[in-house]
Motif scaffolding. Structure first.
Motif, PDB file in Angstrom:
ATOM      1  N   VAL A 223       0.831  -1.197   0.000  1.00  0.00           N
ATOM      2  CA  VAL A 223       0.000   0.000   0.000  1.00  0.00           C
ATOM      3  C   VAL A 223       0.871   1.255   0.000  1.00  0.00           C
ATOM      4  O   VAL A 223       0.612   2.216  -0.730  1.00  0.00           O
ATOM      5  CB  VAL A 223      -0.953   0.004   1.213  1.00  0.00           C
ATOM      6  CG1 VAL A 223      -1.668   1.340   1.349  1.00  0.00           C
ATOM      7  CG2 VAL A 223      -1.968  -1.113   1.079  1.00  0.00           C
ATOM      8  N   GLY A 224       1.933   1.254   0.846  1.00  0.00           N
ATOM      9  CA  GLY A 224       2.835   2.399   0.869  1.00  0.00           C
ATOM     10  C   GLY A 224       3.523   2.608  -0.469  1.00  0.00           C
ATOM     11  O   GLY A 224       3.688   3.739  -0.930  1.00  0.00           O
ATOM     12  N   TRP A 225       3.935   1.497  -1.098  1.00  0.00           N
ATOM     13  CA  TRP A 225       4.575   1.583  -2.419  1.00  0.00           C
ATOM     14  C   TRP A 225       3.625   2.181  -3.448  1.00  0.00           C
ATOM     15  O   TRP A 225       3.996   3.074  -4.223  1.00  0.00           O
ATOM     16  CB  TRP A 225       5.016   0.178  -2.834  1.00  0.00           C
ATOM     17  CG  TRP A 225       5.753   0.120  -4.140  1.00  0.00           C
ATOM     18  CD1 TRP A 225       7.097   0.226  -4.329  1.00  0.00           C
ATOM     19  CD2 TRP A 225       5.183  -0.078  -5.439  1.00  0.00           C
ATOM     20  NE1 TRP A 225       7.410   0.113  -5.666  1.00  0.00           N
ATOM     21  CE2 TRP A 225       6.244  -0.068  -6.369  1.00  0.00           C
ATOM     22  CE3 TRP A 225       3.878  -0.247  -5.917  1.00  0.00           C
ATOM     23  CZ2 TRP A 225       6.046  -0.236  -7.744  1.00  0.00           C
ATOM     24  CZ3 TRP A 225       3.676  -0.407  -7.277  1.00  0.00           C
ATOM     25  CH2 TRP A 225       4.752  -0.403  -8.182  1.00  0.00           C
ATOM     26  N   LEU A 226       2.376   1.722  -3.448  1.00  0.00           N
ATOM     27  CA  LEU A 226       1.395   2.214  -4.415  1.00  0.00           C
ATOM     28  C   LEU A 226       1.022   3.670  -4.139  1.00  0.00           C
ATOM     29  O   LEU A 226       0.995   4.509  -5.049  1.00  0.00           O
ATOM     30  CB  LEU A 226       0.142   1.338  -4.367  1.00  0.00           C
ATOM     31  CG  LEU A 226      -1.026   1.769  -5.261  1.00  0.00           C
ATOM     32  CD1 LEU A 226      -0.617   1.735  -6.724  1.00  0.00           C
ATOM     33  CD2 LEU A 226      -2.244   0.894  -5.019  1.00  0.00           C
ATOM     34  N   PHE A 227       0.732   3.978  -2.870  1.00  0.00           N
ATOM     35  CA  PHE A 227       0.349   5.341  -2.521  1.00  0.00           C
ATOM     36  C   PHE A 227       1.444   6.339  -2.871  1.00  0.00           C
ATOM     37  O   PHE A 227       1.158   7.462  -3.292  1.00  0.00           O
ATOM     38  CB  PHE A 227       0.023   5.425  -1.032  1.00  0.00           C
ATOM     39  CG  PHE A 227      -1.339   4.886  -0.666  1.00  0.00           C
ATOM     40  CD1 PHE A 227      -2.169   4.339  -1.614  1.00  0.00           C
ATOM     41  CD2 PHE A 227      -1.781   4.923   0.652  1.00  0.00           C
ATOM     42  CE1 PHE A 227      -3.420   3.838  -1.281  1.00  0.00           C
ATOM     43  CE2 PHE A 227      -3.019   4.440   1.001  1.00  0.00           C
ATOM     44  CZ  PHE A 227      -3.853   3.890   0.041  1.00  0.00           C
ATOM     45  N   SER A 228       2.699   5.933  -2.675  1.00  0.00           N
ATOM     46  CA  SER A 228       3.812   6.828  -2.998  1.00  0.00           C
ATOM     47  C   SER A 228       3.760   7.237  -4.465  1.00  0.00           C
ATOM     48  O   SER A 228       3.955   8.413  -4.804  1.00  0.00           O
ATOM     49  CB  SER A 228       5.141   6.140  -2.680  1.00  0.00           C
ATOM     50  OG  SER A 228       6.228   6.915  -3.117  1.00  0.00           O
ATOM     51  N   ARG A 229       3.473   6.301  -5.340  1.00  0.00           N
ATOM     52  CA  ARG A 229       3.449   6.576  -6.774  1.00  0.00           C
ATOM     53  C   ARG A 229       2.184   7.297  -7.217  1.00  0.00           C
ATOM     54  O   ARG A 229       2.119   7.814  -8.331  1.00  0.00           O
ATOM     55  CB  ARG A 229       3.663   5.273  -7.539  1.00  0.00           C
ATOM     56  CG  ARG A 229       5.130   4.887  -7.550  1.00  0.00           C
ATOM     57  CD  ARG A 229       5.396   3.409  -7.518  1.00  0.00           C
ATOM     58  NE  ARG A 229       6.845   3.164  -7.400  1.00  0.00           N
ATOM     59  CZ  ARG A 229       7.522   3.214  -6.250  1.00  0.00           C
ATOM     60  NH1 ARG A 229       6.874   3.477  -5.119  1.00  0.00           N
ATOM     61  NH2 ARG A 229       8.822   3.013  -6.224  1.00  0.00           N
ATOM     62  N   LEU A 230       1.197   7.315  -6.347  1.00  0.00           N
ATOM     63  CA  LEU A 230      -0.013   8.093  -6.627  1.00  0.00           C
ATOM     64  C   LEU A 230       0.027   9.476  -5.961  1.00  0.00           C
ATOM     65  O   LEU A 230      -0.943  10.226  -6.030  1.00  0.00           O
ATOM     66  CB  LEU A 230      -1.251   7.330  -6.151  1.00  0.00           C
ATOM     67  CG  LEU A 230      -1.592   6.054  -6.924  1.00  0.00           C
ATOM     68  CD1 LEU A 230      -2.773   5.338  -6.277  1.00  0.00           C
ATOM     69  CD2 LEU A 230      -1.894   6.363  -8.392  1.00  0.00           C
ATOM     70  N   GLY A 231       1.156   9.800  -5.318  1.00  0.00           N
ATOM     71  CA  GLY A 231       1.308  11.114  -4.708  1.00  0.00           C
ATOM     72  C   GLY A 231       1.061  11.157  -3.218  1.00  0.00           C
ATOM     73  O   GLY A 231       0.955  12.241  -2.636  1.00  0.00           O
ATOM     74  N   GLY A 232       0.969  10.002  -2.575  1.00  0.00           N
ATOM     75  CA  GLY A 232       0.695   9.973  -1.143  1.00  0.00           C
ATOM     76  C   GLY A 232       1.960   9.954  -0.308  1.00  0.00           C
ATOM     77  O   GLY A 232       3.020   9.512  -0.758  1.00  0.00           O
ATOM     78  N   PHE A 233       1.849  10.437   0.925  1.00  0.00           N
ATOM     79  CA  PHE A 233       2.935  10.351   1.895  1.00  0.00           C
ATOM     80  C   PHE A 233       2.323  10.233   3.289  1.00  0.00           C
ATOM     81  O   PHE A 233       1.256  10.777   3.554  1.00  0.00           O
ATOM     82  CB  PHE A 233       3.891  11.547   1.801  1.00  0.00           C
ATOM     83  CG  PHE A 233       3.226  12.882   1.941  1.00  0.00           C
ATOM     84  CD1 PHE A 233       3.151  13.515   3.173  1.00  0.00           C
ATOM     85  CD2 PHE A 233       2.679  13.524   0.840  1.00  0.00           C
ATOM     86  CE1 PHE A 233       2.542  14.749   3.317  1.00  0.00           C
ATOM     87  CE2 PHE A 233       2.067  14.763   0.963  1.00  0.00           C
ATOM     88  CZ  PHE A 233       1.995  15.376   2.198  1.00  0.00           C
TER      89      PHE A 233
END
Length: 467
Positions: A124-134
């Motif tokens: 989830v962290g890997w995916l969110f990072s690439r969608l602009g999440g932190f």
């Protein structure tokens, strides 16, 4: 309870945003599937339709943002884990349909709780990072890396930033939990940073609400769910066949069953804490004319306090603030016992590693008391009776299901879906933070008051939008 942590873990690392437009386009393409099915668990999310309101306001704000006139935060309600999908639909589908000339991508950076990767998985962290999440750690007094990233994105990011100011889901489409001050503080910091950089953009907060309704009242599913809760609690299983009754009569029939389930669950948990944790039950103070639901709520609050005290006594944390404040402090205390920043786990001798694992395992167990309390922080005595609709009845039944599932060793989230739903996403009127700057910049006391005032105004706006 959920799957236990049995070993000490390395520190939770910050996951920086690595926005990738290719991943965004892929997610946009998959959105219709995601609305119907969540990736984990593979159960229907059940959102058949998304209705959006006042979208033109958001489109105009994006237009001004892209022309360099403003910066803004999106502050969205977060009643359920499916909410990001509704916001994603708003940005990727509804805003482009307004006809306002905008550059792509029409998207936002977003903040998520670092704990999501613990229960949902590192992917989830890997995916969110690439969608602009932190991520930001909710209970940490100062999450410097997370706050610095949020501040930088607000000041110089190519997209706005979206945050859920409640800090966590509350399971109630019709009630806004107390807001954390982070959104207001970040907005004021953005104004301050713009002044230091001699830039003239105006800063706004845009409130957005999300509410869910069933396309068709799922009475049979609710009857099944209540029957399961009755059976799991050791109560006789009742069954109500709804015929030609009006909505309020239907809700009343099921509400009486729900009260019995809640009363039984409270009694078992009170006995549990008295017998095995040696806790004394203080007398509850209620008016003689109090309704059964008000008495149950008073008992619930007493039980929540006891559950938090059990965890606080173990971690050495003071019992101060609201239930939400206490939950956040306990979460951070528990993580400090599990995710060890003070140890190099790879170089520990076996004995010390065994002790560290023991501490981690017990900390995880003690945190479950807090998780039980967290499930009911938004419950009120009159939530159903004030507005007797099927959605509020279902929300309350599902919260009870969450607790019983935890106690029965089930991994969350695994709640059943009762029927196809509509998500209604409403964009509120922008709140100018720049216009409040004069109040904020006077001194530290004025700054704190300005943050509190903005937080209260944002809460009132969100509550009014869903009432």
């Amino acid at each position: 309870m959920p799957e236990k942590i049995r070993h000490a873990q390395p520190p939770l690392k910050f996951i920086p945003p690595h926005f990738n437009p290719v991943f965004l386009r892929l997610a946009q393409w998959c959105l219709p599937i995601l609305l119907r099915f969540r990736l984990r668990p593979w159960l229907p999310a059940g959102i058949a339709r998304v209705e959006t309101k006042n979208v033109e306001t958001l489109g105009k704000m994006y237009q001004q943002f892209q022309s360099g006139k403003i910066r803004f935060l999106i502050a969205f309600r977060h009643p359920e884990v499916d909410d990001p999908l509704s916001v994603f639909y708003l940005l990727s589908r509804a805003v482009p349909k307004t006809g306002i000339d905008l550059k792509k991508p029409i998207h936002s950076y977003f903040v998520y709780d670092r704990g999501m990767t613990i229960w949902a998985g590192d992917w989830v962290g890997w995916l969110f990072s690439r969608l602009g999440g932190f991520p930001i750690r909710r209970g940490k007094r100062i999450d410097r890396r997370g706050l610095q990233t949020a501040r930088e994105m607000l000041l110089n990011g190519k997209m706005p930033v979206a945050i859920a100011p409640e800090g966590a889901t509350n399971g109630h489409s019709g009630t806004v939990s107390p807001l954390e001050p982070g959104v207001a503080q970040l907005a004021f910091w953005c104004v301050e940073d713009l002044h230091k950089a001699n830039r003239g953009e105006e800063v706004f907060i845009i409130p957005i609400t999300i509410q869910y309704s069933y396309l068709k009242p799922p009475w049979q599913k609710i009857d099944w769910l209540l029957g399961k809760l009755e059976a799991d609690s050791g109560l006789p299983v009742k069954s109500n066949v709804i015929k030609d009754l009006n909505l309020e009569e239907n809700v009343e029939i099921y509400y009486s069953r729900l009260l019995c389930i809640a009363e039984n669950l409270l009694s078992q948990m009170e006995e549990f804490y008295q017998r095995f944790y040696h806790q004394k039950l203080a007398e509850i103070s209620v008016d003689v004319s109090a309704s059964p639901s008000q008495i149950i709520l008073a008992r619930l609050h007493r039980l929540q306090d006891i559950g938090l005290q059990v965890a606080e006594q173990y971690f050495g944390v003071e019992s101060q603030g609201t239930f939400i404040d206490r939950c956040r402090r306990l979460e951070e205390a528990g993580w400090s016992y599990i995710y060890r920043e003070d140890l190099d786990l790879d170089s520990l001798p076996p004995l010390k590693r065994g002790l560290a694992d023991w501490v981690a395992s017990e900390a995880d167990l003690r945190m479950q008391h807090m998780r039980l309390v967290e499930s009911f922080v938004a419950v009120t005595a009159n939530y159903i009776t004030d507005k007797p609709v099927v959605e509020r009845l279902a929300e309350t039944a599902l919260l009870i299901f969450d607790v019983t599932a935890r106690l029965q060793n089930n991994t969350l989230p695994g709640r059943p879906r009762l029927g196809l739903r509509q998500s209604t996403v409403t964009v509120g009127e922008p709140i100018s933070v720049t216009k409040r700057w004069c109040e904020y910049e006077k001194d530290k006391k004025s700054a704190r008051q300005a943050v509190n005032n903005l937080t209260e105004d944002l809460h009132g706006t969100l509550q009014k939008m869903i009432s």
